[in-house]
Scaffold this motif. Structure first.
Motif, PDB file in Angstrom:
ATOM      1  N   SER A  56       0.555  -1.626  -0.141  1.00 52.31           N
ATOM      2  CA  SER A  56       0.121  -0.127   0.001  1.00 52.31           C
ATOM      3  C   SER A  56       0.895   1.619   0.284  1.00 52.31           C
ATOM      4  N   THR A  57       0.099   2.242  -0.217  1.00 57.85           N
ATOM      5  CA  THR A  57       0.995   3.541  -0.587  1.00 57.85           C
ATOM      6  C   THR A  57       0.905   4.243   1.013  1.00 57.85           C
ATOM      7  N   GLY A  58      -0.271   4.034   1.056  1.00 52.33           N
ATOM      8  CA  GLY A  58      -0.521   4.121   3.093  1.00 52.33           C
ATOM      9  C   GLY A  58      -0.677   5.701   3.309  1.00 52.33           C
ATOM     10  N   GLY A  59      -1.029   6.369   2.032  1.00 50.34           N
ATOM     11  CA  GLY A  59      -1.169   8.080   2.302  1.00 50.34           C
ATOM     12  C   GLY A  59      -0.094   8.980   1.779  1.00 50.34           C
ATOM     13  N   VAL A  60       1.239   7.890   2.054  1.00 52.27           N
ATOM     14  CA  VAL A  60       2.457   8.385   1.348  1.00 52.27           C
ATOM     15  C   VAL A  60       1.839   9.332  -0.432  1.00 52.27           C
ATOM     16  N   ILE A  61       2.070  10.062  -0.352  1.00 47.93           N
ATOM     17  CA  ILE A  61       2.083  10.983  -1.740  1.00 47.93           C
ATOM     18  C   ILE A  61       2.832  11.004  -2.541  1.00 47.93           C
ATOM     19  N   LEU A  62       3.942  11.734  -1.209  1.00 51.10           N
ATOM     20  CA  LEU A  62       5.126  13.079  -2.363  1.00 51.10           C
ATOM     21  C   LEU A  62       6.304  12.312  -1.528  1.00 51.10           C
ATOM     22  N   ASP A  63       7.673  12.962  -1.371  1.00 48.74           N
ATOM     23  CA  ASP A  63       9.122  12.470  -1.501  1.00 48.74           C
ATOM     24  C   ASP A  63       9.024  13.068  -0.065  1.00 48.74           C
ATOM     25  N   PHE A  64       8.483  13.701   0.658  1.00 50.61           N
ATOM     26  CA  PHE A  64       8.770  13.580   2.575  1.00 50.61           C
ATOM     27  C   PHE A  64       8.856  12.958   2.872  1.00 50.61           C
ATOM     28  N   ASP A  65      10.365  12.910   4.380  1.00 51.15           N
ATOM     29  CA  ASP A  65       9.997  12.193   5.298  1.00 51.15           C
ATOM     30  C   ASP A  65       8.351  11.785   6.299  1.00 51.15           C
ATOM     31  N   SER A  66       8.674   9.863   5.645  1.00 47.89           N
ATOM     32  CA  SER A  66       7.303   9.565   6.246  1.00 47.89           C
ATOM     33  C   SER A  66       7.759   8.557   7.557  1.00 47.89           C
ATOM     34  N   ASN A  67       6.614   8.779   8.405  1.00 51.30           N
ATOM     35  CA  ASN A  67       6.971   7.523   9.948  1.00 51.30           C
ATOM     36  C   ASN A  67       5.619   6.705   9.904  1.00 51.30           C
ATOM     37  N   ILE A  68       5.845   5.964   9.522  1.00 52.14           N
ATOM     38  CA  ILE A  68       4.873   4.600   9.011  1.00 52.14           C
ATOM     39  C   ILE A  68       4.444   3.740  10.128  1.00 52.14           C
ATOM     40  N   THR A  97      17.697   7.964  10.013  1.00 53.59           N
ATOM     41  CA  THR A  97      16.526   8.718   9.417  1.00 53.59           C
ATOM     42  C   THR A  97      17.333  10.394   8.777  1.00 53.59           C
ATOM     43  N   GLU A  98      18.642  10.403   8.508  1.00 53.43           N
ATOM     44  CA  GLU A  98      18.748  11.604   7.168  1.00 53.43           C
ATOM     45  C   GLU A  98      18.090  11.518   6.473  1.00 53.43           C
ATOM     46  N   SER A  99      17.070  12.665   5.506  1.00 55.83           N
ATOM     47  CA  SER A  99      16.551  12.813   4.118  1.00 55.83           C
ATOM     48  C   SER A  99      17.844  12.775   3.319  1.00 55.83           C
ATOM     49  N   SER A 100      18.594  12.886   3.752  1.00 55.11           N
ATOM     50  CA  SER A 100      19.952  12.755   2.021  1.00 55.11           C
ATOM     51  C   SER A 100      21.041  13.427   3.248  1.00 55.11           C
ATOM     52  N   VAL A 101      21.575  11.909   2.232  1.00 54.37           N
ATOM     53  CA  VAL A 101      23.150  11.796   2.983  1.00 54.37           C
ATOM     54  C   VAL A 101      24.160  12.162   1.640  1.00 54.37           C
ATOM     55  N   ASP A 102      25.217  13.286   0.890  1.00 58.89           N
ATOM     56  CA  ASP A 102      26.025  12.724   0.186  1.00 58.89           C
ATOM     57  C   ASP A 102      24.887  11.839  -1.002  1.00 58.89           C
ATOM     58  N   THR A 103      24.916  11.656  -1.950  1.00 60.75           N
ATOM     59  CA  THR A 103      24.257  10.762  -3.116  1.00 60.75           C
ATOM     60  C   THR A 103      22.832   9.637  -2.566  1.00 60.75           C
ATOM     61  N   TYR A 104      23.063   9.889  -1.308  1.00 58.21           N
ATOM     62  CA  TYR A 104      21.821   8.887  -0.423  1.00 58.21           C
ATOM     63  C   TYR A 104      21.023   9.756   0.123  1.00 58.21           C
ATOM     64  N   ARG A 105      19.463   9.253  -0.381  1.00 56.30           N
ATOM     65  CA  ARG A 105      17.577   9.954   0.070  1.00 56.30           C
ATOM     66  C   ARG A 105      17.420   8.745   0.397  1.00 56.30           C
ATOM     67  N   ARG A 106      16.968   9.202   1.865  1.00 53.69           N
ATOM     68  CA  ARG A 106      15.628   8.309   2.814  1.00 53.69           C
ATOM     69  C   ARG A 106      14.566   8.280   1.481  1.00 53.69           C
ATOM     70  N   LYS A 107      14.183   8.820   0.411  1.00 51.00           N
ATOM     71  CA  LYS A 107      12.802   8.173  -0.044  1.00 51.00           C
ATOM     72  C   LYS A 107      13.018   7.273  -0.740  1.00 51.00           C
ATOM     73  N   HIS A 108      14.113   6.771  -1.036  1.00 56.12           N
ATOM     74  CA  HIS A 108      14.542   5.817  -1.784  1.00 56.12           C
ATOM     75  C   HIS A 108      14.692   4.451  -1.077  1.00 56.12           C
ATOM     76  N   ASN A 109      14.501   4.616   0.601  1.00 55.34           N
ATOM     77  CA  ASN A 109      14.890   4.118   1.388  1.00 55.34           C
ATOM     78  C   ASN A 109      13.712   3.511   2.129  1.00 55.34           C
ATOM     79  N   PRO A 110      12.681   2.592   1.850  1.00 58.61           N
ATOM     80  CA  PRO A 110      11.073   2.655   2.746  1.00 58.61           C
ATOM     81  C   PRO A 110      10.906   1.820   3.348  1.00 58.61           C
ATOM     82  N   PHE A 111      12.483   0.936   4.338  1.00 58.62           N
ATOM     83  CA  PHE A 111      12.525   0.491   5.776  1.00 58.62           C
ATOM     84  C   PHE A 111      12.688   1.847   6.430  1.00 58.62           C
TER      85      PHE A 111
END
Length: 250
Positions: A56-68, A97-111
């Motif tokens: 489920s996308t569970g109400g996650v509609i954008l790329d902002f940090d999510s806490n599910i 839980t940082e949003s962005s570190v170098d070329t890492y992005r939290r939005k691509h790390n769903p866990f």
């Protein structure tokens, strides 16, 4: 399968990937099946990643940090004693839980967006920098369920299809033949979403491959989506389901 390895790339139209000089050779050279009717769930990136592991996308509609606060595939894997790990390129480790570190992005790390993973030291220790993979291969300690996220350059998000193709060749070819990685392994390569939002359906290039794949056809035009990946994981280890989009997925 004893192991399932999922690799997620970024933002390309199906036909562009199909016309690339390298990506189509993966199915040809590594016992693969191209899924020609595979759909992403939505736009932008993050809800697709969330859906892949939770149904489920569970109400996650954008790329902002999510806490599910709900279950994910990790709950099913842990309940069955199936080992798992997500390898994240440029991830700083330490349950960050940082949003962005170098070329890492939290939005691509769903866990890290699921509270019962991020707040659990044992679980979030399985979110590791991708540099750990080669050591795990050599030590024959790659877990049964693997989710691999390239960084913003290697996945093509901030670069190009050609850049990601060159990276994929350099990453996959030296590793795919190693017994510590490919032994009875199903590899799944997919994209999070297509590039041309407005004028094209959200079909993404997806290929299943590996020496263990029972390859009776080279293409499959059955309609699938990202929930289908989750369902395949569930059925492979008889995990049950999460009661979400995974239930009716093909």
């Amino acid at each position: 399968y004893d192991r399932i390895v999922i690799v997620v790339m970024e933002n390309q139209d199906f036909n562009d990937v199909a016309d690339d000089s390298y990506y189509p050779t993966i199915a040809e050279n590594h016992n693969g099946v191209l899924l020609t009717n595979f759909y992403a769930l939505t736009h932008p990136s993050q809800p697709n990643y969330i859906g892949m592991i939770s149904g489920s996308t569970g109400g996650v509609i954008l790329d902002f940090d999510s806490n599910i606060e709900r279950k994910s595939v990790v709950d099913l894997l842990d309940a069955k004693g199936i080992s798992w790990k997500t390898y994240q390129e440029s991830y700083p480790g330490g349950c960050s839980t940082e949003s962005s570190v170098d070329t890492y992005r939290r939005k691509h790390n769903p866990f890290i967006s699921f509270k019962n993973i991020a707040s659990n030291g044992t679980r979030c220790a399985n979110i590791v920098p991708a540099t750990q993979l080669d050591e795990d291969i050599e030590n024959n300690s790659v877990p049964q369920f693997v989710f691999y996220t390239p960084d913003m350059n290697n996945d093509g998000h901030d670069t190009s299809l050609q850049y990601s193709s060159d990276w994929m060749k350099s990453w996959l070819e030296p590793r795919v033949g190693k017994p510590g990685f490919n032994n009875n392994t199903l590899f799944i390569l997919t994209w999070d979403e297509n590039k041309t939002w407005v004028i094209k359906p959200n079909i993404v290039y997806t290929v299943l491959f590996g020496p263990a794949v029972n390859r009776t056809v080279s293409t499959d035009d059955t309609k699938y989506n990202h929930y289908s990946i989750l369902k395949s994981v569930e059925e492979n280890w008889d995990l049950g389901n999460l009661g979400e989009g995974d239930v009716d997925a093909t």
